[in-house]
Design a protein around this motif. Sequence first.
Motif, PDB file in Angstrom:
ATOM      1  N   GLU A 293       0.880  -1.215  -0.037  1.00 32.55           N
ATOM      2  CA  GLU A 293      -0.049  -0.042   0.007  1.00 32.55           C
ATOM      3  C   GLU A 293       0.879   1.355   0.108  1.00 32.55           C
ATOM      4  O   GLU A 293       0.522   2.114  -0.423  1.00 32.55           O
ATOM      5  CB  GLU A 293      -1.126   0.168   1.426  1.00 32.55           C
ATOM      6  N   GLY A 294       1.867   1.218   0.438  1.00 27.30           N
ATOM      7  CA  GLY A 294       2.831   2.252   0.388  1.00 27.30           C
ATOM      8  C   GLY A 294       3.365   2.633  -1.037  1.00 27.30           C
ATOM      9  O   GLY A 294       3.363   3.689  -1.462  1.00 27.30           O
ATOM     10  N   TRP A 295       3.247   1.301  -1.847  1.00 30.18           N
ATOM     11  CA  TRP A 295       3.757   1.695  -3.416  1.00 30.18           C
ATOM     12  C   TRP A 295       2.464   2.141  -4.073  1.00 30.18           C
ATOM     13  O   TRP A 295       2.628   2.858  -4.933  1.00 30.18           O
ATOM     14  CB  TRP A 295       4.142   0.189  -3.654  1.00 30.18           C
ATOM     15  N   SER A 296       1.313   1.354  -3.791  1.00 29.94           N
ATOM     16  CA  SER A 296       0.106   1.949  -4.513  1.00 29.94           C
ATOM     17  C   SER A 296      -0.488   3.210  -4.120  1.00 29.94           C
ATOM     18  O   SER A 296      -1.567   3.643  -4.853  1.00 29.94           O
ATOM     19  CB  SER A 296      -0.706   0.694  -4.250  1.00 29.94           C
ATOM     20  N   ALA A 297      -0.089   3.974  -2.860  1.00 32.23           N
ATOM     21  CA  ALA A 297      -0.896   4.864  -2.438  1.00 32.23           C
ATOM     22  C   ALA A 297      -0.981   6.000  -3.537  1.00 32.23           C
ATOM     23  O   ALA A 297      -2.084   6.821  -3.333  1.00 32.23           O
ATOM     24  CB  ALA A 297      -0.333   5.451  -1.197  1.00 32.23           C
ATOM     25  N   ASP A 298      -0.064   5.977  -4.570  1.00 30.11           N
ATOM     26  CA  ASP A 298      -0.304   7.505  -5.194  1.00 30.11           C
ATOM     27  C   ASP A 298      -0.526   7.112  -6.685  1.00 30.11           C
ATOM     28  O   ASP A 298      -0.344   7.833  -7.452  1.00 30.11           O
ATOM     29  CB  ASP A 298       1.230   8.227  -5.097  1.00 30.11           C
ATOM     30  N   LYS A 299      -1.010   5.874  -6.668  1.00 27.96           N
ATOM     31  CA  LYS A 299      -1.288   5.345  -8.024  1.00 27.96           C
ATOM     32  C   LYS A 299      -2.708   5.110  -8.134  1.00 27.96           C
ATOM     33  O   LYS A 299      -3.386   4.409  -7.488  1.00 27.96           O
ATOM     34  CB  LYS A 299      -0.717   3.983  -8.387  1.00 27.96           C
ATOM     35  N   PRO A 300      -3.603   5.439  -9.364  1.00 29.73           N
ATOM     36  CA  PRO A 300      -4.831   5.200  -9.461  1.00 29.73           C
ATOM     37  C   PRO A 300      -5.159   3.553  -9.543  1.00 29.73           C
ATOM     38  O   PRO A 300      -4.038   2.746  -9.943  1.00 29.73           O
ATOM     39  CB  PRO A 300      -5.222   5.783 -10.810  1.00 29.73           C
ATOM     40  N   VAL A 301      -6.134   3.005  -9.098  1.00 32.38           N
ATOM     41  CA  VAL A 301      -6.428   1.809  -9.531  1.00 32.38           C
ATOM     42  C   VAL A 301      -6.474   1.199 -10.778  1.00 32.38           C
ATOM     43  O   VAL A 301      -5.782   0.093 -10.823  1.00 32.38           O
ATOM     44  CB  VAL A 301      -7.898   1.511  -9.104  1.00 32.38           C
ATOM     45  N   ALA A 302      -6.809   1.988 -11.929  1.00 31.22           N
ATOM     46  CA  ALA A 302      -6.621   1.138 -13.248  1.00 31.22           C
ATOM     47  C   ALA A 302      -4.985   1.181 -13.444  1.00 31.22           C
ATOM     48  O   ALA A 302      -4.546   0.133 -14.287  1.00 31.22           O
ATOM     49  CB  ALA A 302      -6.929   2.411 -14.182  1.00 31.22           C
ATOM     50  N   GLU A 303      -4.306   2.340 -12.806  1.00 27.72           N
ATOM     51  CA  GLU A 303      -2.675   1.859 -13.353  1.00 27.72           C
ATOM     52  C   GLU A 303      -2.271   0.820 -12.609  1.00 27.72           C
ATOM     53  O   GLU A 303      -1.409   0.097 -13.186  1.00 27.72           O
ATOM     54  CB  GLU A 303      -1.957   3.082 -12.968  1.00 27.72           C
ATOM     55  N   VAL A 304      -2.561   0.400 -11.268  1.00 26.56           N
ATOM     56  CA  VAL A 304      -2.107  -0.585 -10.748  1.00 26.56           C
ATOM     57  C   VAL A 304      -2.555  -1.981 -11.353  1.00 26.56           C
ATOM     58  O   VAL A 304      -1.697  -3.002 -11.583  1.00 26.56           O
ATOM     59  CB  VAL A 304      -2.780  -0.705  -9.167  1.00 26.56           C
ATOM     60  N   ILE A 305      -3.721  -2.013 -11.786  1.00 25.51           N
ATOM     61  CA  ILE A 305      -4.342  -3.150 -12.447  1.00 25.51           C
ATOM     62  C   ILE A 305      -3.511  -3.537 -13.734  1.00 25.51           C
ATOM     63  O   ILE A 305      -3.107  -4.574 -14.086  1.00 25.51           O
ATOM     64  CB  ILE A 305      -5.805  -3.120 -12.795  1.00 25.51           C
ATOM     65  N   ASP A 306      -3.200  -2.099 -14.459  1.00 21.61           N
ATOM     66  CA  ASP A 306      -2.444  -2.535 -15.946  1.00 21.61           C
ATOM     67  C   ASP A 306      -1.157  -3.067 -15.368  1.00 21.61           C
ATOM     68  O   ASP A 306      -0.479  -3.863 -16.490  1.00 21.61           O
ATOM     69  CB  ASP A 306      -2.468  -1.008 -16.540  1.00 21.61           C
ATOM     70  N   LEU A 307      -0.623  -2.602 -14.488  1.00 16.44           N
ATOM     71  CA  LEU A 307       1.096  -2.962 -14.326  1.00 16.44           C
ATOM     72  C   LEU A 307       0.964  -4.486 -13.768  1.00 16.44           C
ATOM     73  O   LEU A 307       1.795  -4.950 -14.200  1.00 16.44           O
ATOM     74  CB  LEU A 307       1.494  -2.040 -13.125  1.00 16.44           C
ATOM     75  N   PHE A 308       0.078  -5.103 -13.070  1.00 20.00           N
ATOM     76  CA  PHE A 308       0.045  -6.275 -12.456  1.00 20.00           C
ATOM     77  C   PHE A 308      -0.357  -7.188 -13.716  1.00 20.00           C
ATOM     78  O   PHE A 308      -0.117  -8.095 -13.951  1.00 20.00           O
ATOM     79  CB  PHE A 308      -1.032  -6.347 -11.437  1.00 20.00           C
ATOM     80  N   GLU A 309      -1.449  -6.820 -14.611  1.00 18.87           N
ATOM     81  CA  GLU A 309      -1.924  -7.579 -15.524  1.00 18.87           C
ATOM     82  C   GLU A 309      -0.754  -7.870 -16.693  1.00 18.87           C
ATOM     83  O   GLU A 309      -0.386  -8.783 -17.176  1.00 18.87           O
ATOM     84  CB  GLU A 309      -3.105  -7.000 -16.146  1.00 18.87           C
ATOM     85  N   ALA A 310       0.126  -6.901 -16.550  1.00 22.18           N
ATOM     86  CA  ALA A 310       1.149  -6.748 -17.636  1.00 22.18           C
ATOM     87  C   ALA A 310       2.208  -7.857 -17.212  1.00 22.18           C
ATOM     88  O   ALA A 310       3.021  -8.469 -18.086  1.00 22.18           O
ATOM     89  CB  ALA A 310       1.975  -5.440 -17.899  1.00 22.18           C
ATOM     90  N   LYS A 311       2.234  -8.133 -15.894  1.00 18.54           N
ATOM     91  CA  LYS A 311       2.998  -9.208 -15.306  1.00 18.54           C
ATOM     92  C   LYS A 311       2.497 -10.638 -15.125  1.00 18.54           C
ATOM     93  O   LYS A 311       3.084 -11.362 -14.582  1.00 18.54           O
ATOM     94  CB  LYS A 311       3.614  -8.719 -14.169  1.00 18.54           C
ATOM     95  N   GLY A 312       1.173 -10.739 -15.529  1.00 20.08           N
ATOM     96  CA  GLY A 312       0.418 -11.743 -15.223  1.00 20.08           C
ATOM     97  C   GLY A 312       0.029 -12.221 -13.903  1.00 20.08           C
ATOM     98  O   GLY A 312      -0.204 -13.231 -13.422  1.00 20.08           O
ATOM     99  N   ILE A 313      -0.287 -11.126 -13.209  1.00 22.19           N
ATOM    100  CA  ILE A 313      -0.391 -11.162 -11.810  1.00 22.19           C
ATOM    101  C   ILE A 313      -1.979 -11.045 -11.283  1.00 22.19           C
ATOM    102  O   ILE A 313      -2.543  -9.902 -12.039  1.00 22.19           O
ATOM    103  CB  ILE A 313       0.228  -9.969 -10.691  1.00 22.19           C
ATOM    104  N   PRO A 314      -2.774 -12.051 -10.890  1.00 22.26           N
ATOM    105  CA  PRO A 314      -3.817 -11.784 -10.645  1.00 22.26           C
ATOM    106  C   PRO A 314      -4.464 -10.838  -9.677  1.00 22.26           C
ATOM    107  O   PRO A 314      -4.191 -10.696  -8.558  1.00 22.26           O
ATOM    108  CB  PRO A 314      -4.436 -13.227  -9.948  1.00 22.26           C
ATOM    109  N   ALA A 315      -5.220  -9.822 -10.376  1.00 25.20           N
ATOM    110  CA  ALA A 315      -5.652  -8.651  -9.673  1.00 25.20           C
ATOM    111  C   ALA A 315      -6.772  -8.096 -10.523  1.00 25.20           C
ATOM    112  O   ALA A 315      -7.122  -8.420 -11.486  1.00 25.20           O
ATOM    113  CB  ALA A 315      -4.507  -7.485  -9.668  1.00 25.20           C
TER     114      ALA A 315
END
Length: 382
Positions: A293-315
Motif C-alpha cells: 500500500e506504500g507503493w500503490s498509495a499514489d497510483k490510481p486503481v486502473a494504473e495498478v491493475i494495468d501494471l499487474f496484468e502486464a506481469k500476469g499477476i491476478p488482480a
Amino acid sequence: MTQTINRPLEGVRILDFTRVLSGPFCTAMLADIGAEVIKIESPTGDDQRHMGAMRHGQSVSFELINRNKKSLCLDLKSPEAKEVILDLVASCDVVVENFRPGVAARLGVDYDTLRRVRPDLIHCAISGFGQEGPLTKRPAYDVVAQAMSGFMSLTGEPGRPPVLAGDSIGDTVPGIYAAWAICAALFRRERTGQGGEIDVAMFDCLFSLLPTALAQFQTTGTAPERTGSTHPLSAPFGAFQAQDGHFVLAVANAPLFARLSEAMGLADLPSDPRFVDDQKRRAHEDDLRAIIEGWSADKPVAEVIDLFEAKGIPAAPIWNMAEAAASPQVAVRDLLSRQVETAAGPLDLPEQPVQFVGCLRGGQKAAPRLGADEALRAALDI
C-alpha cells in the motif's frame, strides 16, 4: 458460431410449488434452459410478490426470480385443488417444493402421494435442514443457514462480530444445488426409467461450501476464525488501498510473488526473511500490506491493475453492482436480457450463467401475472 433453439430441458415440464427464493431460484434456472415451469400459487400469490425491492407497487425481486414461468392459482387445501394437482402431475416430469418438512404430505403434494399418479416422477424438496435429522422442524431463513452452517463465523473482520454474506446465499446456493440434482435425476431416469426423491437442505449446501475451513479445522483441531478480505493461508491476498479506491490481489505462490515484487520495483523482496515463503508471508502480512500500500498509495486503481496484468499477476478492481451490470463482460456473455417489459416496468432480467455452446441465450420473458395461465387447465384437459 451457429446457434440452435434446442435448449437442454426443452420438453421437460415442472410443477413448481415453491415460493420466496430458494425454490424459485432453482426453477428459474431450469426455465432458462428450456423447461416449462408451471408455478402454483395461492389466491394471494407467492409472498415474494409483496416483498423485496419494489417499483410501481410491484416486486422487482419477484420479477427477477420468476422469469420464463407460467402461473396457476390454487388453494391447495381445497378438494378441487387436489384433483387438479393429480391431473397436472400426470403430465409433469418434475415437482419442486420448499414447504417446511411435513407440510407437503398434509397438502397431498409429497412424493409418496404423487408418484402413484406418475411412477417415474422426480420430486425435489428444499428445506432448511432436510426431511430427516435433529433440526428438521426448525424454521430456516437465509440468516439461519448462514449462522448455523459455519459460513457466517468465517465472514467479517477479525475481532469484530460475524456478518452476513452480501446476498442471500443461504437461499440461492440450495437453489443451484437443487437444479443440479434435478438435471442429474432426469439423466438417471433416461437411463433407468426410474424417478426418485431429492432432499435438499440449506444447511447442508452451505456447509459443503467450506472446504478450506474444513481442511484447516482437521489440520489444527481448531475452528478457523474470520480473516476479513484476506486469505486464511496465503499472502498477499485480498483488498488493498490505492489512490482512488481499492483493488484485489491474489498471490499464493513464489513465482507470483517474484513477479509482484518486480512490478513494484522491489525485486529483492522475495529474499527478505519475512517473505521467503507463503507461510512466512502470511505470518508477516501486516508488514507486507504496508509495503504494497506504500507503493500503490499514489497510483490510481486502473494504473495498478494495468501494471499487474502486464506481469500476469491476478488482480482486479472492485466493481459495485452498477459497474458489474454495465460491464462489457456481462454484455458479451449475455447475462442479462435488457429492458424486458414486466409488471414492475422495464427490467434487465438475469439468466443462468452456464453457456451451452450452440444454444440460444437471451430473450427472457417476464414473470407471470398472478394466475395468468388459467388457460392451461383447458389445454391440459384438467
